[in-house]
Design a protein around this motif. Structure first.
Motif, PDB file in Angstrom:
ATOM      1  N   GLN A 180      41.698  32.067  54.482  1.00 45.87           N
ATOM      2  CA  GLN A 180      43.073  31.542  53.959  1.00 45.87           C
ATOM      3  C   GLN A 180      43.937  32.742  54.250  1.00 45.87           C
ATOM      4  OE1 GLN A 180      43.633  28.397  53.751  1.00 45.87           O
ATOM      5  NE2 GLN A 180      41.576  27.774  54.051  1.00 45.87           N
ATOM      6  N   GLY A 181      43.690  33.950  54.404  1.00 43.68           N
ATOM      7  CA  GLY A 181      44.310  35.161  54.432  1.00 43.68           C
ATOM      8  C   GLY A 181      44.960  35.566  53.172  1.00 43.68           C
ATOM      9  N   VAL A 182      44.172  35.303  52.099  1.00 41.40           N
ATOM     10  CA  VAL A 182      45.034  35.832  50.844  1.00 41.40           C
ATOM     11  C   VAL A 182      43.863  36.895  50.029  1.00 41.40           C
ATOM     12  CG1 VAL A 182      46.219  33.594  50.270  1.00 41.40           C
ATOM     13  CG2 VAL A 182      43.679  33.805  49.631  1.00 41.40           C
ATOM     14  N   PRO A 183      44.302  37.564  49.187  1.00 41.88           N
ATOM     15  CA  PRO A 183      43.495  38.419  48.465  1.00 41.88           C
ATOM     16  C   PRO A 183      42.664  37.987  47.461  1.00 41.88           C
ATOM     17  CG  PRO A 183      46.005  39.048  48.439  1.00 41.88           C
ATOM     18  CD  PRO A 183      45.731  37.673  48.908  1.00 41.88           C
ATOM     19  N   ILE A 184      41.889  38.570  46.837  1.00 41.98           N
ATOM     20  CA  ILE A 184      40.858  38.191  45.786  1.00 41.98           C
ATOM     21  C   ILE A 184      40.902  39.280  44.669  1.00 41.98           C
ATOM     22  CG2 ILE A 184      38.845  39.314  46.671  1.00 41.98           C
ATOM     23  CD1 ILE A 184      37.166  37.024  45.694  1.00 41.98           C
ATOM     24  N   ARG A 185      40.776  38.792  43.391  1.00 39.24           N
ATOM     25  CA  ARG A 185      40.667  39.555  42.224  1.00 39.24           C
ATOM     26  C   ARG A 185      39.350  40.424  42.071  1.00 39.24           C
ATOM     27  NH1 ARG A 185      41.445  36.823  36.605  1.00 39.24           N
ATOM     28  NH2 ARG A 185      43.714  37.356  36.947  1.00 39.24           N
ATOM     29  N   LEU A 186      39.290  41.636  42.061  1.00 44.79           N
ATOM     30  CA  LEU A 186      38.143  42.285  41.842  1.00 44.79           C
ATOM     31  C   LEU A 186      37.582  41.948  40.340  1.00 44.79           C
ATOM     32  CD1 LEU A 186      38.813  45.906  43.177  1.00 44.79           C
ATOM     33  CD2 LEU A 186      37.578  44.068  44.489  1.00 44.79           C
ATOM     34  N   ALA A 187      36.377  42.139  40.178  1.00 44.21           N
ATOM     35  CA  ALA A 187      35.916  42.111  38.744  1.00 44.21           C
ATOM     36  C   ALA A 187      36.464  43.610  37.830  1.00 44.21           C
ATOM     37  CB  ALA A 187      34.250  42.274  38.965  1.00 44.21           C
ATOM     38  N   ARG A 188      36.773  43.426  36.857  1.00 44.02           N
ATOM     39  CA  ARG A 188      37.292  44.332  35.796  1.00 44.02           C
ATOM     40  C   ARG A 188      36.512  45.708  36.084  1.00 44.02           C
ATOM     41  NH1 ARG A 188      35.701  44.907  30.285  1.00 44.02           N
ATOM     42  NH2 ARG A 188      36.827  46.552  29.295  1.00 44.02           N
ATOM     43  N   ASN A 189      36.981  46.664  36.186  1.00 38.28           N
ATOM     44  CA  ASN A 189      36.381  47.880  36.657  1.00 38.28           C
ATOM     45  C   ASN A 189      36.995  49.163  35.832  1.00 38.28           C
ATOM     46  OD1 ASN A 189      38.737  48.219  38.022  1.00 38.28           O
ATOM     47  ND2 ASN A 189      37.796  48.384  39.907  1.00 38.28           N
ATOM     48  N   ILE A 190      37.700  48.822  34.690  1.00 40.49           N
ATOM     49  CA  ILE A 190      38.072  49.659  33.674  1.00 40.49           C
ATOM     50  C   ILE A 190      38.088  49.132  32.363  1.00 40.49           C
ATOM     51  CG2 ILE A 190      40.367  50.814  32.911  1.00 40.49           C
ATOM     52  CD1 ILE A 190      41.602  50.593  35.564  1.00 40.49           C
ATOM     53  N   GLY A 191      37.331  50.223  31.640  1.00 37.34           N
ATOM     54  CA  GLY A 191      37.130  49.724  30.136  1.00 37.34           C
ATOM     55  C   GLY A 191      36.089  50.541  29.475  1.00 37.34           C
TER      56      GLY A 191
END
Length: 259
Positions: free
Chosen positions: A151-162
């Motif tokens: 669809q040509g859209v971005p995806i959220r990554l898994a939380r990688n800060i914490g």
């Protein structure tokens, strides 16, 4: 400090109250993005609100496999996803690495149905993430990432800060995020919660998404589900990230290289 910040409010469309808080947070300039739940009672109203100038082009799909009723039929027959009464009841462990071919097809059908429901209500989603982070389950994430690319859209990554991400979890998230980026092609660089921002963990570079669940805190202020009761999300973002440009996922697509 990160070069750009996306403050995304999840759960748009969950209820009339949630819609009102998210609309107000957009108008106040606190959030720059939101994601809508296509199978929730206030979804149609959220799509109408998404046409307002402050929101237009800034609302994505909050893919849902855990709450309410599905919008497609095949997934109803999958006991690891739905109850016999036709409601979502996800029974996959977070570290599940395999789905059957039929389960994968059912997840893909449900994603397509929720996406089409957005289009049918005049909403072209700006990006994809998921309710209760179900696309952080590896095989679900692969389905979602491939669909996002189509669809040509971005995806959220898994939380990688914490601070609470231990060595094994960090390794898993690193590998998962590498796979999501490989399959989709466009993502932010970092994902965290408001509590991580409060802890001083904002990265020194790149695009940061802050995953928010804002709540009303007086007439002109906002709290958040990740913060202590009465703590101001607005003050936190302004103090820690106020000098960084606040953007939406649409801007990431616009700057992505043509391949």
């Amino acid at each position: 400090m990160p070069s750009q910040v996306i403050v995304n409010a999840d759960d748009f469309g969950l209820s009339a109250h949630t819609n009102a808080v998210i609309l107000h947070a957009f108008q106040a300039g606190l959030i720059s993005s939101a994601t809508a739940m296509a199978n929730m009672p206030a979804f149609a109203a959220a799509c109408t609100l998404a046409q307002q100038p402050a929101l237009k082009g800034r609302v994505g799909l909050h893919f849902n496999l855990t709450y309410g009723r599905p919008l497609s039929r095949a997934i109803l027959a999958e006991p690891r996803f739905c109850t016999p009464h036709g409601e979502f009841d996800l029974r996959l462990k977070q570290r599940t690495l395999r789905l059957s071919r039929r389960e994968r097809a059912a997840v893909a059908q449900e994603l397509e149905a929720q996406w089409k429901h957005c289009l049918d209500h005049g909403l072209m989603p700006s990006h994809l993430d998921s309710h209760q982070h179900v696309h952080n389950i590896w095989p679900v994430g692969e389905v979602v990432a491939r669909f996002a690319r189509s669809q040509g859209v971005p995806i959220r990554l898994a939380r990688n800060i914490g601070h609470n991400i231990g060595p094994l979890k960090r390794l898993f998230k690193t590998l998962l995020n590498r796979r999501l980026h490989q399959l989709c092609g466009v993502t932010a660089d970092h994902v965290c919660t408001p509590a991580d921002v409060r802890a001083g963990l904002a990265p020194a570079h790149g695009v940061l998404e802050v995953v928010a669940h804002p709540s009303a805190l007086g007439s002109q202020d906002f709290g958040d589900a990740y913060l202590a009761r009465g703590e101001s999300l607005k003050a936190l973002i302004e103090q820690r990230l106020g000098d960084r440009p606040r953007v939406s996922y649409t801007s990431l697509v616009q700057r992505a290289p043509v391949v």
